[in-house]
Structure formats: C-alpha cells, structure tokens
Design an enzyme around this catalytic site. Structure first.
Site, PDB file in Angstrom:
ATOM      1  N   ASN A 188      -7.673  77.985  -9.960  1.00  0.00           N
ATOM      2  CA  ASN A 188      -6.384  78.082  -9.238  1.00  0.00           C
ATOM      3  C   ASN A 188      -5.932  76.712  -8.749  1.00  0.00           C
ATOM      4  O   ASN A 188      -4.743  76.408  -8.769  1.00  0.00           O
ATOM      5  CB  ASN A 188      -6.490  79.067  -8.070  1.00  0.00           C
ATOM      6  CG  ASN A 188      -6.345  80.501  -8.549  1.00  0.00           C
ATOM      7  OD1 ASN A 188      -5.247  80.958  -8.842  1.00  0.00           O
ATOM      8  ND2 ASN A 188      -7.474  81.197  -8.668  1.00  0.00           N
ATOM      9  N   HIS A 225      -5.952  86.422  -3.368  1.00  0.00           N
ATOM     10  CA  HIS A 225      -7.127  87.286  -3.472  1.00  0.00           C
ATOM     11  C   HIS A 225      -6.991  88.191  -4.702  1.00  0.00           C
ATOM     12  O   HIS A 225      -5.914  88.726  -4.959  1.00  0.00           O
ATOM     13  CB  HIS A 225      -7.260  88.130  -2.199  1.00  0.00           C
ATOM     14  CG  HIS A 225      -8.500  88.960  -2.194  1.00  0.00           C
ATOM     15  ND1 HIS A 225      -9.753  88.430  -1.935  1.00  0.00           N
ATOM     16  CD2 HIS A 225      -8.692  90.269  -2.474  1.00  0.00           C
ATOM     17  CE1 HIS A 225     -10.662  89.392  -2.044  1.00  0.00           C
ATOM     18  NE2 HIS A 225     -10.045  90.518  -2.376  1.00  0.00           N
TER      19      HIS A 225
HETATM   20  C1  GAR Z   1      -9.976  83.589  -7.416  1.00  0.00           C
HETATM   21  O1  GAR Z   1      -9.982  84.758  -8.206  1.00  0.00           O
HETATM   22  C2  GAR Z   1      -9.485  83.886  -6.015  1.00  0.00           C
HETATM   23  O2  GAR Z   1      -8.485  84.882  -5.994  1.00  0.00           O
HETATM   24  C3  GAR Z   1     -10.746  84.360  -5.345  1.00  0.00           C
HETATM   25  O3  GAR Z   1     -11.717  83.472  -5.804  1.00  0.00           O
HETATM   26  C4  GAR Z   1     -11.405  83.111  -7.147  1.00  0.00           C
HETATM   27  C5  GAR Z   1     -11.533  81.610  -7.289  1.00  0.00           C
HETATM   28  O4  GAR Z   1     -11.440  81.220  -8.617  1.00  0.00           O
HETATM   29  N1  GAR Z   1     -10.607  84.356  -3.923  1.00  0.00           N
HETATM   30  C6  GAR Z   1     -11.163  85.265  -3.121  1.00  0.00           C
HETATM   31  O5  GAR Z   1     -11.897  86.158  -3.523  1.00  0.00           O
HETATM   32  C7  GAR Z   1     -10.826  85.117  -1.642  1.00  0.00           C
HETATM   33  N2  GAR Z   1     -11.346  86.201  -0.888  1.00  0.00           N
HETATM   34  P1  GAR Z   1     -11.158  79.701  -8.972  1.00  0.00           P
HETATM   35  O6  GAR Z   1     -12.191  78.868  -8.206  1.00  0.00           O
HETATM   36  O7  GAR Z   1     -11.349  79.592 -10.452  1.00  0.00           O
HETATM   37  O8  GAR Z   1      -9.758  79.372  -8.528  1.00  0.00           O
END
Ligand code: GAR
Length: 200
Positions: free
Chosen positions: A14, A109
């Site tokens: 992200n 999320h």
């Molecule tokens: C993402 O899917 C985000 O939505 C989630 O962690 C992942 C990070 O992925 N966040 C949560 O679960 C917050 N409670 P990334 O490091 O590849 O962006």
C-alpha cells in the site's frame, strides 16, 4: 501539496501504491516520512528506494507508547507533516499522536468494518465463510479499527476461493481505493483551509 507520513509494519504494497500515485501526480501530496515499528520490514526498503526518509523503531526499546510516540511526534513536527496515513501499521495509535492529529489519521483495513477488525481481516473472513468481504478506509481513534468509516468497497468471495486469490484481489482494491479516498480527503481539507483564510 499535503505533507503526509506513512506508517507501515510489513511488505508495504500500500505504501508503494501511495508512492506511485504521488509520483504520477494522481495524489497531490508528498510522503515526508515512512515510520515502521519493524526495523527489517520491506516497507523501509521501498521507502529508501524512493528516496523517502525513514524512521524505524522497536517498541520494546521504550518504556511505553508515549515515549516512542513522543519521538515520532517530534520528527513529524520538524517535517511539518499534516496527515498520518496508516498502511498496514499493526499497532494502536496512542493519545500522544491522536491529540496532535485530530481527524488527520487515516487507516485502511482488509474487511468490511465493523466485521473482522484487528489482525488478519482476510483470514477471519474466510474462516467465517462469508460470501462478501471488502476494504474499509476510516479515520483512526483509540480503538482497534473502530474510527468513523470514510469509504468501503465490496468484494464477493468466489465459492471455494483460497487465501492467496482473495488476498490478491483485496490488495488490488486497496491499491486503487486508498489513493482515491486520500485525494478526496486532501481536496476537502484544502478547501476548508481556503474557506477559513477567506473569512478571516
Ligand atoms: C493491508 O491489507 C492492510 O489493509 C492491512 O495490512 C495489509 C498491509 O499490506 N492492515 C490491517 O490489517 C490494519 N488492521 P501491505 O504491507 O502490503 O501494504
């Protein structure tokens, strides 16, 4: 341009979507700092490769949350950061940062909140056997994924779909939704600031 700091704990896909959106001019903002609570996290490599300043810490080196958030807050103030953008940051935000950035901390999320908050929203949804899940962007409060919802996008879970497939589709939605929603938040924020300046 809005000055933001991105907080991340893991892979940083992200974060990468936000870096790309700012580089392409789709998100009128700059990433002044990437904060991570995991020193070896890949998100820090992505930040460095993009030439973004990083701040990595380990919570266990501090007495409490107020102490490490105090250090982060000083750096954010030095850089004039206006918004804190959580992108896979797996820690609750404490009063130190909440009080300094009221209504200016946003999180993404991987579920349709209020369902499946906390860790592994995707695994929780699969475990529950839901036919529909999705992605939520929300303002951050003191709770775990509980603040006011700004936007949600629904995703149908295919019959028998495995985790890898669902995770890939959820990430794809996140990567397009987050920059779009932030763009709108920043536009409104600038309009409000402009309105205030005109009435003064
Ligand atoms: C993402 O899917 C985000 O939505 C989630 O962690 C992942 C990070 O992925 N966040 C949560 O679960 C917050 N409670 P990334 O490091 O590849 O962006």
């Amino acid at each position: 341009m809005i000055k933001m700091a991105v907080f991340a704990s893991g892979q940083g896909s992200n974060l990468q979507a936000l870096i790309d959106a700012t580089t392409r001019g789709e998100l009128p903002a700059t990433i002044e700092l990437v904060v991570s609570d995991r020193r070896g996290a890949y998100c820090l490599t992505r930040a460095s490769e993009a030439g973004i300043l990083t701040l990595a810490f380990s919570a266990k080196d501090y007495e409490d949350k107020a102490q490490y958030e105090g250090g982060i807050a000083s750096k954010l103030a030095e850089l004039d950061v206006e918004y804190l953008i959580l992108a896979g940051y797996m820690r609750l935000i404490g009063p130190t940062l909440l009080e300094r950035y009221p209504g200016r901390i946003v999180n993404i999320h991987p579920s349709l909140l209020p369902r499946f908050p906390g860790k592994d929203g995707i695994g929780q949804a699969l475990e529950a056997g839901v036919i529909e899940t999705g992605v939520t962007v929300h303002y951050v409060d003191a709770g775990m994924d509980t603040g006011p919802i700004i936007a949600q996008e629904r995703i149908l879970v295919a019959p028998g779909e495995d985790r890898a497939s669902l995770e890939k589709r959820i990430h794809a939605v996140e990567h397009s939704l987050y920059p779009k929603v932030l763009r709108e938040i920043f536009r409104q924020s600038r309009e409000e600031q402009h309105g205030k300046a005109c009435t003064n």
